[in-house]
Design an enzyme around this catalytic site. Structure first.
Site, PDB file in Angstrom:
ATOM      1  N   GLY A 104     -13.446  -9.571  -8.067  1.00 50.60           N
ATOM      2  CA  GLY A 104     -13.084 -10.100  -6.760  1.00 50.60           C
ATOM      3  C   GLY A 104     -12.994 -11.614  -6.816  1.00 50.60           C
ATOM      4  O   GLY A 104     -12.867 -12.199  -7.892  1.00 50.60           O
TER       5      GLY A 104
ATOM      6  N   ASN B 110      -2.987   4.889   0.320  1.00 51.35           N
ATOM      7  CA  ASN B 110      -2.616   3.635  -0.366  1.00 51.35           C
ATOM      8  C   ASN B 110      -2.759   2.415   0.538  1.00 51.35           C
ATOM      9  O   ASN B 110      -1.919   2.192   1.410  1.00 51.35           O
ATOM     10  CB  ASN B 110      -1.181   3.755  -0.883  1.00 51.35           C
ATOM     11  CG  ASN B 110      -1.086   4.690  -2.072  1.00 51.35           C
ATOM     12  OD1 ASN B 110      -1.467   5.858  -1.972  1.00 51.35           O
ATOM     13  ND2 ASN B 110      -0.612   4.188  -3.186  1.00 51.35           N
TER      14      ASN B 110
ATOM     15  N   ASP C  84     -22.205  -8.866  -4.274  1.00 52.06           N
ATOM     16  CA  ASP C  84     -21.016  -8.765  -5.125  1.00 52.06           C
ATOM     17  C   ASP C  84     -21.259  -9.498  -6.432  1.00 52.06           C
ATOM     18  O   ASP C  84     -21.890 -10.556  -6.434  1.00 52.06           O
ATOM     19  CB  ASP C  84     -19.839  -9.405  -4.360  1.00 52.06           C
ATOM     20  CG  ASP C  84     -18.486  -8.995  -4.898  1.00 52.06           C
ATOM     21  OD1 ASP C  84     -18.239  -9.219  -6.094  1.00 52.06           O
ATOM     22  OD2 ASP C  84     -17.681  -8.473  -4.120  1.00 52.06           O
TER      23      ASP C  84
ATOM     24  N   THR D 109     -11.746   7.989  -2.021  1.00 52.18           N
ATOM     25  CA  THR D 109     -10.306   7.952  -2.313  1.00 52.18           C
ATOM     26  C   THR D 109      -9.682   9.340  -2.280  1.00 52.18           C
ATOM     27  O   THR D 109     -10.353  10.350  -2.572  1.00 52.18           O
ATOM     28  CB  THR D 109     -10.084   7.325  -3.713  1.00 52.18           C
ATOM     29  OG1 THR D 109      -8.725   7.518  -4.102  1.00 52.18           O
ATOM     30  CG2 THR D 109     -10.956   7.962  -4.772  1.00 52.18           C
TER      31      THR D 109
ATOM     32  N   ALA E 232     -18.040  -1.843  -3.764  1.00 51.68           N
ATOM     33  CA  ALA E 232     -18.084  -2.340  -5.145  1.00 51.68           C
ATOM     34  C   ALA E 232     -17.813  -1.224  -6.156  1.00 51.68           C
ATOM     35  O   ALA E 232     -18.608  -0.295  -6.287  1.00 51.68           O
ATOM     36  CB  ALA E 232     -19.443  -2.967  -5.424  1.00 51.68           C
TER      37      ALA E 232
ATOM     38  N   ARG F 231       4.140   8.109  -1.378  1.00 48.22           N
ATOM     39  CA  ARG F 231       2.769   7.741  -1.051  1.00 48.22           C
ATOM     40  C   ARG F 231       2.662   7.415   0.432  1.00 48.22           C
ATOM     41  O   ARG F 231       3.642   7.066   1.085  1.00 48.22           O
ATOM     42  CB  ARG F 231       2.325   6.497  -1.853  1.00 48.22           C
ATOM     43  CG  ARG F 231       2.238   6.701  -3.353  1.00 48.22           C
ATOM     44  CD  ARG F 231       1.040   7.571  -3.715  1.00 48.22           C
ATOM     45  NE  ARG F 231       0.919   7.771  -5.157  1.00 48.22           N
ATOM     46  CZ  ARG F 231       1.546   8.731  -5.844  1.00 48.22           C
ATOM     47  NH1 ARG F 231       2.345   9.587  -5.228  1.00 48.22           N
ATOM     48  NH2 ARG F 231       1.361   8.843  -7.140  1.00 48.22           N
TER      49      ARG F 231
ATOM     50  N   ASN G  82     -20.185   1.941 -14.142  1.00 45.02           N
ATOM     51  CA  ASN G  82     -20.103   1.003 -13.013  1.00 45.02           C
ATOM     52  C   ASN G  82     -20.130   1.738 -11.666  1.00 45.02           C
ATOM     53  O   ASN G  82     -20.967   1.442 -10.814  1.00 45.02           O
ATOM     54  CB  ASN G  82     -18.827   0.162 -13.128  1.00 45.02           C
ATOM     55  CG  ASN G  82     -18.835  -0.991 -12.137  1.00 45.02           C
ATOM     56  OD1 ASN G  82     -19.850  -1.665 -11.967  1.00 45.02           O
ATOM     57  ND2 ASN G  82     -17.714  -1.218 -11.469  1.00 45.02           N
TER      58      ASN G  82
ATOM     59  N   ARG H  16       4.517   7.205 -15.088  1.00 39.70           N
ATOM     60  CA  ARG H  16       3.174   6.712 -15.398  1.00 39.70           C
ATOM     61  C   ARG H  16       2.248   7.927 -15.480  1.00 39.70           C
ATOM     62  O   ARG H  16       2.203   8.729 -14.526  1.00 39.70           O
ATOM     63  CB  ARG H  16       2.729   5.758 -14.283  1.00 39.70           C
ATOM     64  CG  ARG H  16       1.571   4.883 -14.637  1.00 39.70           C
ATOM     65  CD  ARG H  16       1.364   3.805 -13.586  1.00 39.70           C
ATOM     66  NE  ARG H  16       0.996   4.334 -12.283  1.00 39.70           N
ATOM     67  CZ  ARG H  16       0.663   3.566 -11.239  1.00 39.70           C
ATOM     68  NH1 ARG H  16       0.664   2.250 -11.349  1.00 39.70           N
ATOM     69  NH2 ARG H  16       0.337   4.105 -10.089  1.00 39.70           N
TER      70      ARG H  16
ATOM     71  N   TYR I  89     -11.716   7.888 -12.679  1.00 39.03           N
ATOM     72  CA  TYR I  89     -11.900   7.084 -11.456  1.00 39.03           C
ATOM     73  C   TYR I  89     -12.208   7.998 -10.265  1.00 39.03           C
ATOM     74  O   TYR I  89     -13.229   7.836  -9.582  1.00 39.03           O
ATOM     75  CB  TYR I  89     -10.647   6.237 -11.190  1.00 39.03           C
ATOM     76  CG  TYR I  89     -10.573   5.713  -9.780  1.00 39.03           C
ATOM     77  CD1 TYR I  89     -11.502   4.783  -9.331  1.00 39.03           C
ATOM     78  CD2 TYR I  89      -9.598   6.159  -8.892  1.00 39.03           C
ATOM     79  CE1 TYR I  89     -11.460   4.318  -8.028  1.00 39.03           C
ATOM     80  CE2 TYR I  89      -9.549   5.690  -7.597  1.00 39.03           C
ATOM     81  CZ  TYR I  89     -10.474   4.776  -7.161  1.00 39.03           C
ATOM     82  OH  TYR I  89     -10.436   4.324  -5.865  1.00 39.03           O
TER      83      TYR I  89
HETATM   84  N1  UFG Z   1       4.840   2.253  -9.030  1.00 37.73           N
HETATM   85  C1  UFG Z   1       6.046   1.866  -9.590  1.00 37.73           C
HETATM   86  N2  UFG Z   1       6.125   0.605 -10.109  1.00 37.73           N
HETATM   87  C2  UFG Z   1       5.069  -0.272 -10.089  1.00 37.73           C
HETATM   88  C3  UFG Z   1       3.844   0.138  -9.513  1.00 37.73           C
HETATM   89  C4  UFG Z   1       3.764   1.421  -8.990  1.00 37.73           C
HETATM   90  O1  UFG Z   1       7.001   2.613  -9.618  1.00 37.73           O
HETATM   91  O2  UFG Z   1       5.211  -1.408 -10.596  1.00 37.73           O
HETATM   92  C5  UFG Z   1       4.755   3.597  -8.401  1.00 37.73           C
HETATM   93  C6  UFG Z   1       3.650   4.458  -8.972  1.00 37.73           C
HETATM   94  O3  UFG Z   1       4.117   5.159 -10.093  1.00 37.73           O
HETATM   95  C7  UFG Z   1       3.312   5.336  -7.774  1.00 37.73           C
HETATM   96  C8  UFG Z   1       3.582   4.453  -6.560  1.00 37.73           C
HETATM   97  O4  UFG Z   1       4.422   3.413  -7.037  1.00 37.73           O
HETATM   98  O5  UFG Z   1       4.206   6.412  -7.733  1.00 37.73           O
HETATM   99  C9  UFG Z   1       2.334   3.845  -5.983  1.00 37.73           C
HETATM  100  O6  UFG Z   1       1.582   3.257  -7.043  1.00 37.73           O
HETATM  101  P1  UFG Z   1       0.304   2.339  -6.789  1.00 37.73           P
HETATM  102  O7  UFG Z   1      -0.197   1.931  -8.131  1.00 37.73           O
HETATM  103  O8  UFG Z   1       0.631   1.278  -5.802  1.00 37.73           O
HETATM  104  O9  UFG Z   1      -0.727   3.306  -6.089  1.00 37.73           O
HETATM  105  P2  UFG Z   1      -1.302   4.713  -6.588  1.00 37.73           P
HETATM  106  O10 UFG Z   1      -0.771   5.734  -5.634  1.00 37.73           O
HETATM  107  O11 UFG Z   1      -1.094   4.964  -8.011  1.00 37.73           O
HETATM  108  O12 UFG Z   1      -2.862   4.420  -6.471  1.00 37.73           O
HETATM  109  C10 UFG Z   1      -3.529   4.478  -5.264  1.00 37.73           C
HETATM  110  C11 UFG Z   1      -4.777   3.603  -5.319  1.00 37.73           C
HETATM  111  C12 UFG Z   1      -5.767   4.153  -6.308  1.00 37.73           C
HETATM  112  C13 UFG Z   1      -6.018   5.585  -6.008  1.00 37.73           C
HETATM  113  C14 UFG Z   1      -4.723   6.339  -5.998  1.00 37.73           C
HETATM  114  C15 UFG Z   1      -4.913   7.774  -5.641  1.00 37.73           C
HETATM  115  O13 UFG Z   1      -4.409   2.296  -5.679  1.00 37.73           O
HETATM  116  O14 UFG Z   1      -6.956   3.425  -6.228  1.00 37.73           O
HETATM  117  O15 UFG Z   1      -3.869   5.782  -5.028  1.00 37.73           O
HETATM  118  O16 UFG Z   1      -3.965   8.535  -6.288  1.00 37.73           O
HETATM  119  F1  UFG Z   1      -6.806   6.143  -6.933  1.00 37.73           F
END
Ligand code: UFG
Length: 324
Positions: free
Chosen positions: A36, A170, A31, A117, A74, A219, A92, A276, A141
């Protein structure tokens, strides 16, 4: 077994290392400690500090350890950051991954469990999402992860690599020792818990006009220990190829916030914010393949338990791995 874990100081890597050590495996963590935490590396594992973007350190570590298998975490993992700087992600995640594969080939190491993922699928056409869906990532990503899967498939065909692709939904929750500590933190559950801890005033809810029952994104949250266990099952089996890892049940952002309110007893205000970019409305796993072939069954599918464990960890580590 002797296992080399790349990225063992990160969220999923730290918990997987902990479980591997619990099971008596001999673990070396490779690592660079860039994103991390040294404190997140289980003390029973040996830590080699090195960066995969340089081909030499991993070649030397692989040669020296000669592991029975590699578990590869990683990588950078922020969708938004990858949209701003695609090359950062290809450099990376992809170049680093290729150096790892090269080191494995040179040392005759064949088995690799790869942290992939559901973002490799992009915007799915059907739900729940099975491994049969086409992979059309919508961000660099997800693309960088898919490209490394592809490289591994060819390396399997030509040089006998034995790759397993674990496509996570998730990840959430914590063990007693190890939890989620990203900077910046973009994930929903830790951000909601920050409000409960009094470290933020309100949680932004990114959009409430999606085509879902309450308008917020859905999710599939999977307990980090269940995720880690899937790696161990994959190490024990001869299988190769992709496995989706999720519970098969989706929760909306509003449902997650409500669960966090119940678990923490805090009010947790929300503020409606714009969507987002790049967020799909709904991502839920069809994880029958992992169940049937790996014998994997989530032990903590219940969202309240996942949140409770995350809450326990965040209360014990209000500043993450940093001291107060
Ligand atoms: N969200 C909010 N407020 C926040 C953070 C997130 O409303 O402060 C929402 C996001 O818009 C999304 C949901 O909560 O709808 C989950 O968001 P996360 O960021 O927790 O997770 P994601 O689903 O965006 O991301 C995850 C992994 C990524 C991966 C992705 C695949 O963390 O590594 O799933 O789509 F790429």
């Amino acid at each position: 077994m002797k296992i080399l874990v790349t990225g063992g100081s990160g969220y999923i890597g730290s918990v997987t290392t902990e479980l591997l050590c619990d099971d008596g495996h001999q673990v070396t963590v490779f690592d660079n400690l860039e994103r991390g935490h040294r404190e997140a590396v289980d003390p029973r594992a040996r830590l080699v500090v090195g960066d995969l973007r340089d081909p030499r350190p991993i070649r030397e570590a692989m040669h020296q350890v000669r592991p029975d298998a590699v578990v590869h975490f990683a990588a950078y993992a922020l969708v938004g950051e990858s949209m701003r700087d695609p090359l950062l992600y290809f450099h990376n995640n992809l170049t680093g991954g290729l150096h790892l594969l090269d080191a494995m080939r040179r040392s005759g190491v064949r088995k690799i469990i790869f942290s992939s993922t559901c973002a490799t699928y992009g915007q799915p056409e059907s739900m729940p999402m099975t491994e049969a869906l086409p992979q059309r990532p919508t961000n660099p990503y997800g693309e960088s992860k898919l490209m490394l899967e592809t490289a591994m498939r060819w390396e399997q065909e030509r040089h006998g690599l034995e790759p397993v692709f674990l496509r996570y939904f998730n990840a959430a929750g914590a063990t007693e020792q190890f939890g989620e500590d990203h900077d910046p933190e973009t994930h929903l559950i830790p951000n909601v818990l920050k409000v409960a801890l009094g470290q933020a005033d309100a949680v932004p809810v990114f959009g409430d006009d999606y085509d879902t029952p309450d308008g917020t994104c859905i999710r599939d949250y999977i307990h980090i220990v269940d995720l880690a266990r899937a790696h161990i099952l994959a190490l024990e089996k001869q299988e190769t190829g992709p496995f989706n890892l999720g519970t098969g049940t989706g929760f909306s952002v509003q449902e997650v916030v409500a669960t966090c309110r119940r678990v923490t007893g805090h009010e947790i205000p929300v503020v409606l914010s714009p969507r987002r970019p790049g967020d799909p409305a709904c991502l839920v796993a069809g994880a029958e393949k992992a169940r049937d072939i790996l014998g994997w069954r989530p032990r903590h599918p219940d969202l309240a338990t996942i949140v409770q464990h995350a809450w326990d960890w965040h209360r014990a580590h209000p500043h993450g791995y940093r001291m107060a």
